[in-house]
Structures are given as C-alpha cells and as structure tokens.
Design a protein around this motif. Structure first.
Motif, PDB file in Angstrom:
ATOM      1  N   UNK A   1       0.830  -1.204   0.000  1.00 41.24           N
ATOM      2  CA  UNK A   1       0.000   0.000   0.000  1.00 41.24           C
ATOM      3  C   UNK A   1       0.861   1.249   0.000  1.00 41.24           C
ATOM      4  N   UNK A   2       1.910   1.255   0.836  1.00 33.28           N
ATOM      5  CA  UNK A   2       2.813   2.402   0.862  1.00 33.28           C
ATOM      6  C   UNK A   2       3.471   2.604  -0.501  1.00 33.28           C
ATOM      7  N   UNK A   3       3.924   1.516  -1.119  1.00 32.13           N
ATOM      8  CA  UNK A   3       4.571   1.614  -2.427  1.00 32.13           C
ATOM      9  C   UNK A   3       3.619   2.206  -3.459  1.00 32.13           C
ATOM     10  N   UNK A   4       2.380   1.762  -3.434  1.00 34.80           N
ATOM     11  CA  UNK A   4       1.379   2.277  -4.370  1.00 34.80           C
ATOM     12  C   UNK A   4       1.145   3.766  -4.150  1.00 34.80           C
ATOM     13  N   UNK A   5       1.033   4.178  -2.889  1.00 37.90           N
ATOM     14  CA  UNK A   5       0.824   5.592  -2.580  1.00 37.90           C
ATOM     15  C   UNK A   5       2.034   6.424  -3.001  1.00 37.90           C
ATOM     16  N   UNK A   6       3.236   5.895  -2.788  1.00 42.18           N
ATOM     17  CA  UNK A   6       4.452   6.604  -3.218  1.00 42.18           C
ATOM     18  C   UNK A   6       4.429   6.796  -4.728  1.00 42.18           C
ATOM     19  N   UNK A   7       4.108   5.742  -5.461  1.00 42.89           N
ATOM     20  CA  UNK A   7       4.077   5.822  -6.924  1.00 42.89           C
ATOM     21  C   UNK A   7       3.072   6.865  -7.408  1.00 42.89           C
ATOM     22  N   UNK A   8       1.895   6.897  -6.802  1.00 43.72           N
ATOM     23  CA  UNK A   8       0.865   7.874  -7.197  1.00 43.72           C
ATOM     24  C   UNK A   8       1.344   9.294  -6.886  1.00 43.72           C
ATOM     25  N   UNK A   9       1.884   9.503  -5.675  1.00 42.44           N
ATOM     26  CA  UNK A   9       2.336  10.847  -5.298  1.00 42.44           C
ATOM     27  C   UNK A   9       3.509  11.309  -6.154  1.00 42.44           C
ATOM     28  N   UNK A  10       4.404  10.390  -6.472  1.00 44.64           N
ATOM     29  CA  UNK A  10       5.628  10.741  -7.190  1.00 44.64           C
ATOM     30  C   UNK A  10       5.388  10.987  -8.679  1.00 44.64           C
ATOM     31  N   UNK A  11       4.291  10.476  -9.215  1.00 40.09           N
ATOM     32  CA  UNK A  11       4.029  10.541 -10.663  1.00 40.09           C
ATOM     33  C   UNK A  11       4.025  11.959 -11.210  1.00 40.09           C
ATOM     34  N   UNK A  12       3.553  12.930 -10.433  1.00 43.23           N
ATOM     35  CA  UNK A  12       3.442  14.302 -10.925  1.00 43.23           C
ATOM     36  C   UNK A  12       4.589  15.212 -10.480  1.00 43.23           C
ATOM     37  N   UNK A  13       5.563  14.657  -9.776  1.00 44.17           N
ATOM     38  CA  UNK A  13       6.689  15.470  -9.306  1.00 44.17           C
ATOM     39  C   UNK A  13       7.807  15.494 -10.347  1.00 44.17           C
ATOM     40  N   UNK A  14       8.427  16.649 -10.489  1.00 42.77           N
ATOM     41  CA  UNK A  14       9.606  16.752 -11.349  1.00 42.77           C
ATOM     42  C   UNK A  14      10.761  16.011 -10.679  1.00 42.77           C
ATOM     43  N   UNK A  15      11.623  15.381 -11.474  1.00 43.07           N
ATOM     44  CA  UNK A  15      12.794  14.718 -10.874  1.00 43.07           C
ATOM     45  C   UNK A  15      13.669  15.737 -10.138  1.00 43.07           C
ATOM     46  N   UNK A  16      14.274  15.294  -9.065  1.00 44.27           N
ATOM     47  CA  UNK A  16      15.163  16.171  -8.301  1.00 44.27           C
ATOM     48  C   UNK A  16      16.513  16.297  -8.997  1.00 44.27           C
ATOM     49  N   UNK A  17      17.065  17.498  -8.994  1.00 44.91           N
ATOM     50  CA  UNK A  17      18.394  17.757  -9.557  1.00 44.91           C
ATOM     51  C   UNK A  17      19.364  18.167  -8.432  1.00 44.91           C
ATOM     52  N   UNK A  18      18.839  18.154  -7.199  1.00 48.70           N
ATOM     53  CA  UNK A  18      19.622  18.520  -6.027  1.00 48.70           C
ATOM     54  C   UNK A  18      18.966  17.853  -4.823  1.00 48.70           C
TER      55      UNK A  18
END
Length: 190
Positions: A99-116
């Motif tokens: 469940x945590x992995x699924x929630x992480x994937x959903x939340x992370x989908x719209x975030x820009x990759x980190x460069x720092x």
C-alpha cells in the motif's frame, strides 16, 4: 480488546517493562528502543496531521494505525513461537508495505525529478513530513540492529524502509508539488 482502567502500575519503577509475550526486559533494551521509536514516529505523524487535510490526512491516519500494528509486532519477540500463542499475535504484512509503495508511486508521478538534494522545510507540513522521515529512519535502523540478535518480522523492517520514502515524497507533494522545495546548495556558505 484493550481496557486501560489504571494508567500507572508501578511495575516499571525498577527500570523494566513487559513485552507482548509477558517477558520482562530492561527499558533500555534494543527491542524497547525499536518499538519506542516507532511510537515516537507516530507522535510526529500526529503533529503533521495538524497541518494536513483531505487525502493526505487520511493517508497519515492509516499510517498512524499501521504504526500501532508495527509497535505490537515489535513488542512480541519469538516469531517462531507464534503458532503456540494463545491468540495470533499481530504482525505487519507485505500488503501494508505494498500500500505504501502504491501511494508513493501515485504521489511521485506528478513530481519533477530532483536535480539537487532538498533541505527540510518549505511549508509547515513539509517540514513535519521531514521530521517524520528522520524519526522513522531511526526506527528502521534500530529495528535492523535488533534483527541482528533477535527475531524481527521482515515485513516490519520493509514497512519502515518504505515509510521514510513515503514521508520524503509526501513532503515534496505538500510543498506545492515540489515547486517550494528548498534546494541544497553545496558549499554555499564557505
């Protein structure tokens, strides 16, 4: 069912406490440190919820319940003796990790990759998420250390590992989708 009539029992006055199986151990034992830090994590989640609403608050509420499950799991040693227990001890499951992995994937989908790397901060809720992340990471380290000498449910350790990742991603989400993340500038103050 838990019934708590009297809060103080005086049974811990000599520096010992009871585990979930009734065994008495020192309050500074590795196992008590591990589940005590899980409880501390839960308290930091409670603080974060003061700033959360909607789906984020609901997910944090589920995590708080999971953390009580996790504390119950860690306070009950001797997993190999579970089959002989009077009742089935509460253990963390891979379903909770998934469940945590699924929630992480959903939340992370719209975030820009980190460069720092990012510094804890931005919004009040993001700062609280980073506090949750660091305390849950300490709980993980203590649980991993405990597992070197005693029986620990592998799903409990996996849950703690994913949980700190969850808090990191959630911290970015509540920081305006990462737009308000505070970026680390290496050597900025030299």
């Amino acid at each position: 069912m838990v019934v708590l009539n009297k809060i103080y029992t005086k049974t811990g006055d000599a520096g010992e406490t009871a585990l979930g199986n009734g065994a008495r151990v020192a309050k500074h034992s590795m196992r008590v440190n591990a589940y005590g830090t899980v409880d501390e994590t839960n308290a930091t989640v409670g603080l974060a919820r003061q700033h959360a609403s909607g789906d984020m608050d609901a997910m944090l509420g589920m995590i708080q319940n999971d953390l009580f499950d996790l504390g119950a799991d860690l306070c009950r040693p001797d997993m190999e003796k579970d089959k002989d227990a009077e009742y089935a001890p509460l253990r963390m499951t891979d379903t909770q990790v998934a469940r945590l992995e699924s929630e992480i994937d959903v939340m992370n989908a719209d975030l820009e990759p980190l460069r720092s790397f990012i510094l804890p901060g931005g919004s009040a809720l993001a700062a609280q998420m980073h506090l949750c992340r660091t305390v849950s990471r300490r709980a993980e380290r203590l649980s991993v250390e405990l597992a070197t000498t005693e029986s620990v449910n592998p799903a409990a350790v996996k849950y703690l590992n994913r949980l700190s990742d969850w808090f990191f991603v959630a911290g970015r989400v509540v920081n305006n989708g990462g737009k308000d993340d505070v970026l680390w500038v290496p050597g900025a103050n030299r």
